[in-house]
Design an enzyme around this catalytic site. Structure first.
Site, PDB file in Angstrom:
ATOM      1  N   PRO A   2       0.825  -1.217   0.000  1.00  0.00           N
ATOM      2  CA  PRO A   2       0.000   0.000   0.000  1.00  0.00           C
ATOM      3  C   PRO A   2       0.859   1.267   0.000  1.00  0.00           C
ATOM      4  CG  PRO A   2      -0.757  -1.552   1.664  1.00  0.00           C
ATOM      5  CD  PRO A   2       0.542  -2.067   1.146  1.00  0.00           C
ATOM      6  N   GLU A   3       0.455   2.242  -0.821  1.00  0.00           N
ATOM      7  CA  GLU A   3       1.161   3.516  -0.917  1.00  0.00           C
ATOM      8  C   GLU A   3       0.206   4.625  -0.466  1.00  0.00           C
ATOM      9  OE1 GLU A   3       3.019   3.817  -4.809  1.00  0.00           O
ATOM     10  OE2 GLU A   3       3.235   1.646  -4.919  1.00  0.00           O
ATOM     11  N   LYS A  59       3.337   6.727   4.665  1.00  0.00           N
ATOM     12  CA  LYS A  59       2.577   5.479   4.505  1.00  0.00           C
ATOM     13  C   LYS A  59       2.115   4.946   5.858  1.00  0.00           C
ATOM     14  CE  LYS A  59       5.351   4.289   0.454  1.00  0.00           C
ATOM     15  NZ  LYS A  59       6.322   3.312  -0.072  1.00  0.00           N
ATOM     16  N   ARG A 272      13.892  -3.663  -8.094  1.00  0.00           N
ATOM     17  CA  ARG A 272      12.455  -3.410  -8.168  1.00  0.00           C
ATOM     18  C   ARG A 272      11.968  -3.577  -9.597  1.00  0.00           C
ATOM     19  NH1 ARG A 272      10.885  -0.301  -3.700  1.00  0.00           N
ATOM     20  NH2 ARG A 272       8.827  -1.033  -4.273  1.00  0.00           N
TER      21      ARG A 272
END
Ligand SMILES: [Zn+2]
Length: 338
Positions: A2-3, A59, A272
């Site tokens: 989640p961002e 966050k 990433r």
């Protein structure tokens, strides 16, 4: 993971669902998820406190409690905050729970258990302390600006970029530079701004920096309005988000670019997954690039497996009513027969 838009949604849902409620008891079921204080102090300090409000910083979900305390929650990979009737049966992934005086319970559920909880004091400026001492150091003091606040202007962003020689993508992921962005929204913002992930931050032209600022702000606003992206395990306390259906590059490796039709590339950069359009986002020449195409490792265009909640059967262990409803909606959307 989640961002900003997902965490903002969790905070807003919780504020609506449990704002004003009183916590009777709180307990930590997996002590490794609690950063501070120790579980006994946590249980003693949280009992009887009213929830004054819920907000977000970077966050982190910040639950403001009566008497100057803040419960901080970081969802990390798979954390979820759910509000359920107190009579519902907890599943093995519940790491902490707060019983409310109105016969409901807030559960922190986390399959992979990387999430973090902390009960700290609220400092004079409203920010969380690192401990139960309100004069202590700020817990999130090293975080960068909030992109949705009015103080995050295009000119401030442009001057912050100056002197940053690193790669644009890595810089935008750095919470000390800008708060709240992660892999999904960095890839999307770079596509919207037509900038290559390996562009040198400091070498952006004024118009490019302005384009990137506009892309970040408009993308995040849109994503908050859509309740975030329900990818992997993310779901809000009041249901899934819909932003995943509007993402242009993230997890679209191998698919045509929505702007020019060129095949979206998925590569690995600094460990990433990185998604971009090689035509809309060309690698700049010379010193304006902080790396070369050789730094981009080819990566599978395949998505990861299904979200674990997609494999839930009706009434299966661990599924909440919200998850089952969300799984059904997803199945309908994807034309599945479940
Ligand atoms: Zn394109």
């Amino acid at each position: 993971m989640p961002e900003l838009p997902e965490v903002e949604t969790v905070a807003r849902d919780l504020a609506r669902l449990v704002g004003g409620a009183t916590i009777c008891t709180g307990r930590i079921l997996r002590t490794a998820n609690l950063s501070t204080p120790d579980p006994e102090t946590f249980t003693r300090a949280i009992a009887g406190r009213r929830i004054e409000g819920v907000r977000r910083r970077a966050k982190w979900v910040l639950v403001d409690l009566e008497g100057g305390l803040i419960l901080m929650v970081h969802l990390r990979m798979t954390g979820q905050l759910v509000v359920l009737p107190a009579t519902s049966t907890p599943d093995p992934y519940v790491r902490a729970e707060l019983q409310l005086s109105d016969q409901r319970v807030i559960r922190f559920r986390d399959v992979r258990a990387f999430g973090r909880l902390a009960l700290v004091a609220r400092r004079e400026d409203g920010s969380p302390s690192r401990s139960l001492d309100p004069s202590g150091e700020a817990a999130l003091g090293d975080h960068g600006p909030e992109p949705l606040e009015a103080t995050f202007t295009a000119s401030r962003f442009a001057s912050d970029l100056k002197g940053r020689r690193g790669r644009l993508k890595s810089l935008l992921l750095d919470q000390r530079f800008i708060a709240g962005l992660g892999n999904i929204y960095v890839d999307e913002a770079l596509w919207r701004a037509r900038l290559h992930p390996l562009a040198t931050a400091a070498a952006l032209r004024a118009a490019e920096a302005e384009r990137l600022h506009h892309a970040i702000v408009s993308l995040l606003r849109e994503a908050v309005a859509a309740r975030g992206s329900s990818i992997d395990d993310y779901t809000g306390p009041d249901g899934d988000g819909e932003m995943q259906e509007r993402l242009a590059v993230y997890q679209r490796g191998g698919a045509p670019c929505m702007r020019c039709g060129t095949t979206i590339r998925r590569v690995t950069l600094g460990g990433r997954g990185t998604h971009y359009c090689p035509r809309c986002q060309p690698l700049p020449r010379g010193r304006r690039a902080a790396g070369s195409v050789g730094d981009l490792k080819k990566s599978s265009t395949l998505r990861r497996g299904p979200r674990w909640s997609e494999s839930l059967e009706e009434g299966s262990l661990g599924a909440t009513a919200t998850e089952r409803a969300a799984a059904r909606r997803r199945a309908v959307r994807s034309g599945g027969a479940r």
